[in-house]
Design an enzyme around this catalytic site. Structure first.
Site, PDB file in Angstrom:
ATOM      1  N   GLU A 250       0.877  -1.177   0.000  1.00 38.61           N
ATOM      2  CA  GLU A 250       0.000   0.000   0.000  1.00 38.61           C
ATOM      3  C   GLU A 250       0.903   1.213   0.000  1.00 38.61           C
ATOM      4  O   GLU A 250       1.432   1.589   1.049  1.00 38.61           O
ATOM      5  CB  GLU A 250      -0.878   0.017   1.253  1.00 38.61           C
ATOM      6  CG  GLU A 250      -1.958  -1.018   1.288  1.00 38.61           C
ATOM      7  CD  GLU A 250      -2.987  -0.821   0.204  1.00 38.61           C
ATOM      8  OE1 GLU A 250      -3.053   0.282  -0.386  1.00 38.61           O
ATOM      9  OE2 GLU A 250      -3.719  -1.779  -0.069  1.00 38.61           O
ATOM     10  N   CYS A 284      -2.450   8.723   2.190  1.00 36.70           N
ATOM     11  CA  CYS A 284      -1.913   8.239   0.910  1.00 36.70           C
ATOM     12  C   CYS A 284      -2.871   8.470  -0.250  1.00 36.70           C
ATOM     13  O   CYS A 284      -2.446   8.744  -1.364  1.00 36.70           O
ATOM     14  CB  CYS A 284      -1.577   6.762   1.022  1.00 36.70           C
ATOM     15  SG  CYS A 284      -2.916   5.780   1.696  1.00 36.70           S
ATOM     16  N   GLU A 458      -6.398  -4.331   0.270  1.00 32.29           N
ATOM     17  CA  GLU A 458      -6.785  -4.482   1.670  1.00 32.29           C
ATOM     18  C   GLU A 458      -8.304  -4.372   1.744  1.00 32.29           C
ATOM     19  O   GLU A 458      -8.954  -3.892   0.816  1.00 32.29           O
ATOM     20  CB  GLU A 458      -6.116  -3.396   2.530  1.00 32.29           C
ATOM     21  CG  GLU A 458      -4.597  -3.512   2.475  1.00 32.29           C
ATOM     22  CD  GLU A 458      -3.873  -2.874   3.650  1.00 32.29           C
ATOM     23  OE1 GLU A 458      -3.865  -1.632   3.727  1.00 32.29           O
ATOM     24  OE2 GLU A 458      -3.317  -3.619   4.482  1.00 32.29           O
TER      25      GLU A 458
END
Ligand code: TXE
Length: 484
Positions: A250, A284, A458
């Protein structure tokens, strides 16, 4: 400031562990610069203890009935919810994020992940494949010991997003938090024990990058899940490949948020605020390239500035505070440098751009206008509260420009034209897209990146694929044919 010094730097095999031979890890409260706790990085002996106990606990855990494993996750979720206030305060101290955010976005999001996977655990089954007499059945098996490596922006959430699907599939986890936020995952480890998990099932090893790197290549580790920057992701992915380990990466982003001319301006402004200033811009998936149609750019910009000027910057523990400090002075300096770069490149500084006087790593929410695609502030991940406004004229142009980036984590668009919304989303190179929203990441939806933003997903059922493997079993019902 209340005492947040943990009983030990690590949590292994159901208890706090200390080894003062490890390098010091100061835990600094970003709002004051004060050191609120001092931990010690894991020594090789601590790392070994963590991996050995996880390997032991994994076997015990995988042998339980799935419904019993699910119950432990559900109990852990309930404890997180009961302690939300206390955990949110710790999260605010660990990260500097405002308490009004941490009360709703951290332990609460972690609890949702545990609830979701707690419910899913007993539903994870294989399948039977008929072959006309003979048949195949499949067994969904755990991978073994999974290593989670966390970033500093969401220490509790990241630990839960990794641990919940890993444990649901019958794995154990060793989690290495970011060295700048070492506190919160330790609490999660305590909670798992209280919820009835076997000792060693979820261990926390604090340390710097080298501690995590030593575990990535350890033969006891079957899978590595990292949340962090692209350069670290490249290193970890390459190191994991040596042992053919599974990975989830990620990583960073430079995501586009596209505001078409028919957008609801107030909602679009709200989304741009959430996409750039929530968690002081340290997210992010942030939509840091805000593409606004030229017909509405003046109106949009005026409302954005009006509303952003009202943002309350202050003490993270004050419930009124909307914007806290950056995580570290280093990160603040990096963001201030980007602001200088933006000015030098010819972008128009419309708001903010300064670090307020006084203690703490604060920085004003910053808005740049007249940003163009080749500017570094429009190409590189800044990871701070810096919003860039770019203008566009038509749909094909904005799609091409939105995709002209090495990243592909997320993207958002605002329009009232639903045909256009779906047509554009289909062309965007991003793992997560929002139509008339931004930055909502419910556990029910897969989350992850394309291109340099990462691999794997995820959350949701999608994560199960990344924490388990399928064994095929061929069953013969008749004689074996052989040539001779
Ligand atoms: O992240 P790192 P850092 C970006 C953001 C920020 C920059 C650096 O732009 O300014 O990254 O932040 C561990 N093997 N993001 O230094 O280095 C490390 O200890 C194994 C964006 O905090 O990526 C930490 O636990 N592990 C990002 C974790 O990796 C290693 C969130 C992340 O550290 C390692 C965070 C190694 N060789 C930062 N080196 C996002 N997009 O979500 C380091 N680590």
């Amino acid at each position: 400031m209340k005492n947040v010094q943990p009983k030990g730097s690590h949590f292994i095999d159901g208890a706090y562990v200390e080894d003062t031979a490890g390098r010091e890890i100061p835990c600094v409260y970003a709002a004051t610069g004060e050191t609120v706790a001092t931990l010690h990085a894991a020594t090789p002996a601590v790392v070994d203890q963590a991996l050995a106990s996880a390997a032991r606990a994994q076997k015990e855990w995988a042998a339980l009935a799935p419904v019993a494993r699910g119950r432990v996750l559900s109990r852990a979720a309930a404890i997180l919810r009961e302690r939300n206030e206390e955990l949110s305060e710790l999260e605010s101290i660990d990260t500097g994020k405002p308490i009004q955010e941490t009360l709703v976005a951290d332990a609460a999001s972690g609890a949702e992940a545990l609830e979701y996977y707690g419910g899913l655990t007993a539903t994870l089954t294989g399948e039977t494949v008929p072959l006309g007499g003979d048949f195949v059945y499949t067994i969904r098996e755990p991978l073994g010991v999974c290593l989670g490596i966390g970033a500093w922006n969401y220490p509790t959430q990241i630990a839960c997003w990794k641990a919940a699907p890993a444990l649901a599939c019958g794995n154990a986890m060793v989690f290495k938090p970011s060295e700048v936020t070492p506190l919160c995952a330790l609490k999660l480890a305590e909670i798992f024990i209280e919820a009835g998990a076997p000792a060693g099932l979820f261990n926390v090893v604090n340390g710097y990058g080298d501690a995590a790197a030593s575990m990535v290549t350890d033969s006891r580790v079957a899978k590595v899940s990292l949340t962090g920057s692209v350069p670290t992701g490249q290193k970890v992915y390459a190191a994991a490949a040596e042992g053919m380990r599974h990975v989830t990466m990620e990583l960073g982003g430079k995501s586009p948020l596209i505001i078409f001319e028919d957008a609801d301006i107030e909602n679009a402004v709200s989304a741009a605020i959430n996409a750039n200033f929530y968690s002081t811009g340290q997210i992010c998936s942030n939509g840091t390239r805000v593409f606004v149609h030229e017909a509405i750019v003046d109106e949009f910009t005026e409302r954005l500035l009006e509303r952003t000027r009202k943002a309350i910057i202050g003490d993270p523990l004050d419930p009124e505070t909307q914007i806290g400090p950056m995580i570290t002075d280093t990160q603040r300096q990096k963001v201030l440098e980007y602001i200088e770069i933006g000015k030098a490149e010819g972008a128009e500084l419309l708001l903010g751009g300064h670090a307020p006087e006084g203690a703490g790593y604060y920085i004003e929410p910053t808005v740049f206008g007249n940003v163009t695609d080749e500017m570094r502030i429009a190409r590189e991940e800044i990871f701070g509260p810096v919003l860039s406004i770019l203008t566009f004229g038509d749909e094909a142009e904005v799609v091409a420009r939105a995709n002209d980036t090495e990243f592909g984590l997320a993207a958002g668009l605002f329009t009232k034209d639903f045909t256009r919304a779906h047509r554009v989303v289909a062309q965007l190179q991003a793992g997560t897209c929002w139509i008339n929203e931004y930055n909502l990441t419910p556990v029910e939806a897969p989350f992850g990146g394309v291109k340099m933003s990462g691999v794997g997903r995820e959350n949701a059922r999608a994560a199960i694929e990344h924490y388990s493997q399928v064994k095929s079993v061929y069953v013969a019902m008749g004689d074996v044919a052989a040539a001779f």
